[in-house]
Scaffold this motif. Structure first.
Motif, PDB file in Angstrom:
ATOM      1  N   ARG A  28      35.601 -28.957  -7.812  1.00 35.93           N
ATOM      2  CA  ARG A  28      37.034 -28.581  -7.279  1.00 35.93           C
ATOM      3  C   ARG A  28      36.758 -27.731  -5.861  1.00 35.93           C
ATOM      4  NH1 ARG A  28      41.179 -25.027  -9.544  1.00 35.93           N
ATOM      5  NH2 ARG A  28      42.281 -25.588  -7.694  1.00 35.93           N
ATOM      6  N   ALA A  29      35.956 -27.327  -5.762  1.00 34.86           N
ATOM      7  CA  ALA A  29      35.679 -26.296  -4.392  1.00 34.86           C
ATOM      8  C   ALA A  29      34.749 -27.388  -3.414  1.00 34.86           C
ATOM      9  CB  ALA A  29      35.208 -25.127  -4.435  1.00 34.86           C
ATOM     10  N   GLY A  30      34.548 -28.449  -3.733  1.00 43.04           N
ATOM     11  CA  GLY A  30      33.685 -29.546  -2.752  1.00 43.04           C
ATOM     12  C   GLY A  30      32.531 -29.042  -2.559  1.00 43.04           C
ATOM     13  N   PHE A  31      31.577 -28.374  -3.766  1.00 41.92           N
ATOM     14  CA  PHE A  31      30.352 -28.232  -3.472  1.00 41.92           C
ATOM     15  C   PHE A  31      29.381 -29.465  -3.969  1.00 41.92           C
ATOM     16  CE2 PHE A  31      31.936 -24.062  -2.947  1.00 41.92           C
ATOM     17  CZ  PHE A  31      30.984 -23.283  -2.605  1.00 41.92           C
ATOM     18  N   ILE A  32      29.861 -30.177  -4.874  1.00 42.98           N
ATOM     19  CA  ILE A  32      28.842 -31.159  -5.277  1.00 42.98           C
ATOM     20  C   ILE A  32      29.573 -32.269  -5.536  1.00 42.98           C
ATOM     21  CG2 ILE A  32      27.089 -29.579  -6.316  1.00 42.98           C
ATOM     22  CD1 ILE A  32      28.441 -29.978  -9.300  1.00 42.98           C
ATOM     23  N   ARG A  33      29.231 -33.474  -5.941  1.00 44.43           N
ATOM     24  CA  ARG A  33      29.689 -34.855  -6.279  1.00 44.43           C
ATOM     25  C   ARG A  33      28.588 -35.566  -7.254  1.00 44.43           C
ATOM     26  NH1 ARG A  33      33.573 -32.551  -5.338  1.00 44.43           N
ATOM     27  NH2 ARG A  33      35.267 -33.057  -3.882  1.00 44.43           N
ATOM     28  N   LYS A  34      29.122 -36.040  -8.501  1.00 43.32           N
ATOM     29  CA  LYS A  34      28.353 -36.823  -9.193  1.00 43.32           C
ATOM     30  C   LYS A  34      27.916 -38.141  -8.760  1.00 43.32           C
ATOM     31  CE  LYS A  34      28.418 -38.274 -14.055  1.00 43.32           C
ATOM     32  NZ  LYS A  34      29.013 -38.291 -15.414  1.00 43.32           N
ATOM     33  N   ALA A  35      26.685 -38.272  -9.069  1.00 37.72           N
ATOM     34  CA  ALA A  35      26.249 -39.477  -8.514  1.00 37.72           C
ATOM     35  C   ALA A  35      26.034 -40.478  -9.789  1.00 37.72           C
ATOM     36  CB  ALA A  35      24.882 -39.803  -7.719  1.00 37.72           C
ATOM     37  N   ALA A  36      25.444 -39.739 -11.067  1.00 37.40           N
ATOM     38  CA  ALA A  36      25.370 -40.460 -12.027  1.00 37.40           C
ATOM     39  C   ALA A  36      25.341 -39.300 -13.227  1.00 37.40           C
ATOM     40  CB  ALA A  36      23.819 -41.421 -12.344  1.00 37.40           C
ATOM     41  N   GLY A  37      24.870 -39.567 -14.527  1.00 41.97           N
ATOM     42  CA  GLY A  37      24.907 -38.597 -15.386  1.00 41.97           C
ATOM     43  C   GLY A  37      23.782 -37.632 -15.180  1.00 41.97           C
ATOM     44  N   GLY A  38      24.288 -36.456 -14.959  1.00 48.43           N
ATOM     45  CA  GLY A  38      22.989 -35.370 -14.565  1.00 48.43           C
ATOM     46  C   GLY A  38      22.329 -35.447 -13.236  1.00 48.43           C
ATOM     47  N   ILE A  39      22.896 -36.132 -12.647  1.00 49.83           N
ATOM     48  CA  ILE A  39      22.381 -36.172 -11.099  1.00 49.83           C
ATOM     49  C   ILE A  39      23.534 -35.827 -10.064  1.00 49.83           C
ATOM     50  CG2 ILE A  39      21.276 -37.891  -9.191  1.00 49.83           C
ATOM     51  CD1 ILE A  39      20.160 -39.520 -11.773  1.00 49.83           C
ATOM     52  N   TYR A  40      23.598 -35.110  -9.242  1.00 44.61           N
ATOM     53  CA  TYR A  40      24.581 -34.843  -8.143  1.00 44.61           C
ATOM     54  C   TYR A  40      24.048 -34.563  -6.845  1.00 44.61           C
ATOM     55  CZ  TYR A  40      27.006 -33.394 -12.333  1.00 44.61           C
ATOM     56  OH  TYR A  40      27.807 -33.498 -13.424  1.00 44.61           O
ATOM     57  N   THR A  41      24.985 -34.739  -5.870  1.00 47.77           N
ATOM     58  CA  THR A  41      24.778 -34.907  -4.597  1.00 47.77           C
ATOM     59  C   THR A  41      25.297 -33.429  -4.164  1.00 47.77           C
ATOM     60  OG1 THR A  41      25.037 -37.166  -4.120  1.00 47.77           O
ATOM     61  CG2 THR A  41      25.372 -35.365  -2.119  1.00 47.77           C
ATOM     62  N   TYR A  42      24.627 -32.504  -3.471  1.00 49.16           N
ATOM     63  CA  TYR A  42      24.676 -31.284  -2.901  1.00 49.16           C
ATOM     64  C   TYR A  42      25.482 -31.349  -1.497  1.00 49.16           C
ATOM     65  CZ  TYR A  42      21.770 -29.487  -6.513  1.00 49.16           C
ATOM     66  OH  TYR A  42      20.889 -29.013  -7.642  1.00 49.16           O
ATOM     67  N   LEU A  43      26.747 -31.210  -1.429  1.00 50.11           N
ATOM     68  CA  LEU A  43      27.539 -31.113  -0.158  1.00 50.11           C
ATOM     69  C   LEU A  43      27.293 -29.611   0.626  1.00 50.11           C
ATOM     70  CD1 LEU A  43      30.638 -32.437  -1.339  1.00 50.11           C
ATOM     71  CD2 LEU A  43      28.792 -33.738  -0.864  1.00 50.11           C
ATOM     72  N   PRO A  44      27.698 -29.738   1.926  1.00 49.41           N
ATOM     73  CA  PRO A  44      27.230 -28.529   2.688  1.00 49.41           C
ATOM     74  C   PRO A  44      27.592 -27.364   2.193  1.00 49.41           C
ATOM     75  CG  PRO A  44      28.394 -30.365   4.185  1.00 49.41           C
ATOM     76  CD  PRO A  44      28.513 -30.982   2.539  1.00 49.41           C
ATOM     77  N   LEU A  45      28.749 -26.838   1.569  1.00 47.81           N
ATOM     78  CA  LEU A  45      28.774 -25.521   0.976  1.00 47.81           C
ATOM     79  C   LEU A  45      27.707 -25.233   0.155  1.00 47.81           C
ATOM     80  CD1 LEU A  45      32.618 -25.400   0.666  1.00 47.81           C
ATOM     81  CD2 LEU A  45      31.278 -24.308   2.156  1.00 47.81           C
ATOM     82  N   ALA A  46      27.398 -26.177  -0.928  1.00 47.92           N
ATOM     83  CA  ALA A  46      26.578 -25.873  -2.058  1.00 47.92           C
ATOM     84  C   ALA A  46      25.150 -25.915  -1.348  1.00 47.92           C
ATOM     85  CB  ALA A  46      26.229 -26.920  -2.847  1.00 47.92           C
ATOM     86  N   TRP A  47      24.872 -26.696  -0.267  1.00 52.50           N
ATOM     87  CA  TRP A  47      23.321 -26.466   0.388  1.00 52.50           C
ATOM     88  C   TRP A  47      23.289 -25.204   0.875  1.00 52.50           C
ATOM     89  CZ3 TRP A  47      19.655 -28.848  -1.549  1.00 52.50           C
ATOM     90  CH2 TRP A  47      18.555 -28.922  -0.845  1.00 52.50           C
ATOM     91  N   ARG A  48      24.266 -24.796   1.651  1.00 53.47           N
ATOM     92  CA  ARG A  48      24.238 -23.431   2.317  1.00 53.47           C
ATOM     93  C   ARG A  48      23.874 -22.177   1.306  1.00 53.47           C
ATOM     94  NH1 ARG A  48      26.179 -23.019   7.390  1.00 53.47           N
ATOM     95  NH2 ARG A  48      26.368 -20.431   7.133  1.00 53.47           N
ATOM     96  N   THR A  49      24.400 -22.240   0.055  1.00 51.14           N
ATOM     97  CA  THR A  49      24.166 -21.366  -1.003  1.00 51.14           C
ATOM     98  C   THR A  49      22.877 -21.761  -1.384  1.00 51.14           C
ATOM     99  OG1 THR A  49      26.570 -20.944  -1.595  1.00 51.14           O
ATOM    100  CG2 THR A  49      24.938 -20.751  -3.357  1.00 51.14           C
ATOM    101  N   ILE A  50      22.464 -22.864  -1.656  1.00 51.81           N
ATOM    102  CA  ILE A  50      21.002 -23.066  -2.142  1.00 51.81           C
ATOM    103  C   ILE A  50      19.980 -22.680  -1.087  1.00 51.81           C
ATOM    104  CG2 ILE A  50      19.274 -25.125  -2.557  1.00 51.81           C
ATOM    105  CD1 ILE A  50      20.954 -24.942  -4.899  1.00 51.81           C
ATOM    106  N   LYS A  51      20.052 -22.835   0.049  1.00 47.00           N
ATOM    107  CA  LYS A  51      19.275 -22.467   0.928  1.00 47.00           C
ATOM    108  C   LYS A  51      19.031 -20.655   1.155  1.00 47.00           C
ATOM    109  CE  LYS A  51      17.488 -26.214   2.642  1.00 47.00           C
ATOM    110  NZ  LYS A  51      16.209 -26.544   2.309  1.00 47.00           N
ATOM    111  N   LYS A  52      20.499 -20.028   0.724  1.00 45.11           N
ATOM    112  CA  LYS A  52      20.329 -18.724   0.727  1.00 45.11           C
ATOM    113  C   LYS A  52      19.307 -18.191  -0.569  1.00 45.11           C
ATOM    114  CE  LYS A  52      24.457 -17.497   3.597  1.00 45.11           C
ATOM    115  NZ  LYS A  52      25.493 -17.011   3.446  1.00 45.11           N
TER     116      LYS A  52
END
Length: 571
Positions: A28-52
């Motif tokens: 909902r918050a625009g962090f990830i999007r599903k590409a296939a079952g169990g596989i996700y794209t990390y969008l910019p907000l998620a990637w900023r948190t991942i990097k931290k």
């Protein structure tokens, strides 16, 4: 960063596919999007948190003496065959073949790869200890990917491997990582417990899971109400319960028509469930062995303990034909009458202490009563702790009651010993010139899982509540009217001052209604929101809202910065 340029596609509706709070909010918050079952794209907000999160991990790994490397994701089958895991790891391993028909796998873990590296490079004890780590994608073909980043087929993981000359050195490295993990999860702002855990497919000696406390977690944790003991329900040690002292009666075969479950049996005989013995039949998927487990009627079989007790690789439910071939009768089973050559029989230690109990007669609609296992069960029965912990069981350390809570395994530390160095013939020369296998440890953190665990623990009905250290942005500056030049100019000034002070800020300059922007701030979870309004500009004030508590403060525009810094220190 300006919100008008940020790719953060928020959703107003709850995604139907999402199962847990964290999974729903990440979508909902625009962090990830599903590409296939169990596989996700990390969008910019998620990637900023991942990097931290990754930065915190790197700082603590480096401080503990770790050195970062990068190993191949594609691993040759030959290494896994050397360790003996190629044929037994199971269907979770993603395997592939190149154009020359050579077999490879996408790395689910890197014990073989790193052991081979050190085997070929390190020869002397003088080069030890070594602590090597990486942060990269891992791949496991989960039979049922679920819960977003909690159980995926592609995921980001930090794994560190230690190499020492002796057990004392390995234990020192283990403690370094244990302490480093404690610092990492503390710095990430999470409530967690290190708990004793089973080593599972990794193998080796002792292990601890770092479990983030959250009701949506898959892990059950047994915690002592008095001492510091904590363990996963798979690992929790249980002392055998003793039976009340009573006169031992002779075994008696009785008719029990239709009593094919413990509940029906206890009801038919008008006895407590605690006086019955329950049978559960498994087969080892690797070799087809029939494994019969027996626990008290009110207890459940702990499959992990049963695996460890029998040396099985993977348990599945046994079919009726296999049970009958060993002399058993589904629904009316006991060790009495079982052919010990056709089944492995494991009796829980509490069952071994029972007296005058009721158990199956291996005949439809018949049971034995007055069974005392120590007297009546066959000698080939293996006695072991195979029961699953439950609320109120006694702590194995101090005897106080255990309580069960739920959590998310975000990291785990393993003492491997020589499991991999022996199998891959990885040796060094000690002080006397004698060859010895390396003493190893391995230590993993699920990076994406840690991100979602933070949301599972801290989210509310309005959205994410980020701990400051891993929030994609620490502060959102929101002019009420994004089209008003005076408000935008004032908001820009605040934004610039925050950035100069080293605060990670976002300027929401979108021409949206204030309510829309406020809802997005709550949904995305920025720790602080600074609101710029016409009244505030007129009075020389700014409004600051704390996402975690909902508190609202009004500060003078010429003094707000210090107050904002103070608020951030508390988050």
């Amino acid at each position: 960063m300006r919100a008008s340029q940020l790719y953060a596609p928020t959703l107003r509706q709850m995604p139907a596919e999402a199962e847990t709070k964290g999974h729903k909010l990440l979508l909902r918050a625009g962090f990830i999007r599903k590409a296939a079952g169990g596989i996700y794209t990390y969008l910019p907000l998620a990637w900023r948190t991942i990097k931290k999160i990754e930065q915190i991990i790197r700082e603590e790994m480096d401080a503990a003496g770790g050195q970062e490397i990068a190993m191949p994701i594609i691993q040759p089958a030959e290494l896994w065959r050397e360790s003996g895991r190629w044929d037994v790891y199971g269907a979770e391993m993603m395997r592939l073949t190149d154009r020359h028909d050579r077999e490879f796998s996408l790395g689910p873990t890197h014990e073989e790869m790193v052991t081979a590296l050190i085997r070929d490079e390190v020869r002397s004890y003088k080069q030890l200890p070594l602590l090597l780590y990486q942060i990269q994608n891992k791949y496991r073909d989960e039979i049922r990917p679920r819960f977003g980043l909690m159980r995926g087929r592609e995921f980001i993981m930090k794994d560190l491997y230690s190499f020492d000359k002796d057990v004392d050195g390995m234990n020192t490295s283990y403690q370094k990582m244990f302490d480093a993990y404690t610092k990492i999860f503390t710095r990430c702002g999470l409530k967690f417990r290190p708990v004793e855990a089973d080593n599972g497919a990794i193998g080796g000696g002792h292990s601890h899971e770092f479990t983030v406390l959250a009701e949506s977690g898959e892990s059950n944790i047994a915690c002592c109400t008095k001492c510091s003991y904590a363990a996963s329900d798979e690992k929790a040690e249980l002392k055998p319960l003793t039976a009340a002292d009573e006169e031992l009666l002779p075994v008696d075969k009785i008719a029990t028509p239709g009593a094919h479950t413990i509940e029906l049996l206890a009801d038919y005989l008008k006895i407590p469930v605690e006086k019955t013995i329950k049978a559960v039949a498994f087969a080892d998927e690797a070799d087809g062995r029939l494994i019969l487990a027996f626990v008290r009627g009110d207890h459940e079989v702990n499959e992990t303990k049963l695996l460890n007790a029998t040396g099985a690789l993977h348990l599945v439910m046994a079919d009726d034909d296999a049970i009958k071939a060993a002399g058993g009768c589904p629904g009316f089973m006991s060790p009495i009458g079982i052919d010990g050559a056709k089944a492995v029989v494991v009796v829980d230690a509490t069952v071994a202490n029972m007296k005058n109990a009721v158990t199956g007669a291996n005949e439809v609609d018949f049971h034995y009563k007055n069974v005392t296992p120590s007297r009546d069960f066959p000698a080939f029965c293996q006695i072991a702790d195979i029961r699953l912990v439950k609320e109120g069981d006694a702590c194995p350390k101090c005897g106080a009651p255990l309580t069960l809570t739920r959590g998310i395994e975000a990291g785990q530390v393993f003492a491997l010993g020589t499991k991999y160095s022996e199998k891959l013939n990885a040796r060094f020369l000690d002080e006397t010139g004698k060859e010895k296998p390396f003493q190893m440890g391995c230590y993993g953190i699920g990076v994406g899982r840690t991100m979602q665990a933070a949301i599972e623990q801290n989210g509310d009905e309005n959205g994410i509540v980020w701990p400051r250290a891993i929030a994609p942005f620490e502060v959102a500056v929101v002019p009420i009217n994004g089209k008003d030049e005076q408000q935008l100019s004032f908001a820009q000034k605040i934004y610039d001052e925050l950035k100069t002070a080293g605060i990670d800020a976002l300027l929401d300059d979108r021409p949206e209604r204030a309510g829309v922007k406020f809802k997005d701030c709550d949904l995305i979870g920025y720790p602080l929101r600074i609101t710029v309004s016409p009244k505030g500009i007129e009075n020389g004030e700014v409004e600051v809202k704390v996402r975690k508590t909902g508190e609202i403060f009004v500060f003078a525009a010429d003094a707000y910065l210090t107050e904002v810094q103070n608020l951030l220190r508390e988050l």
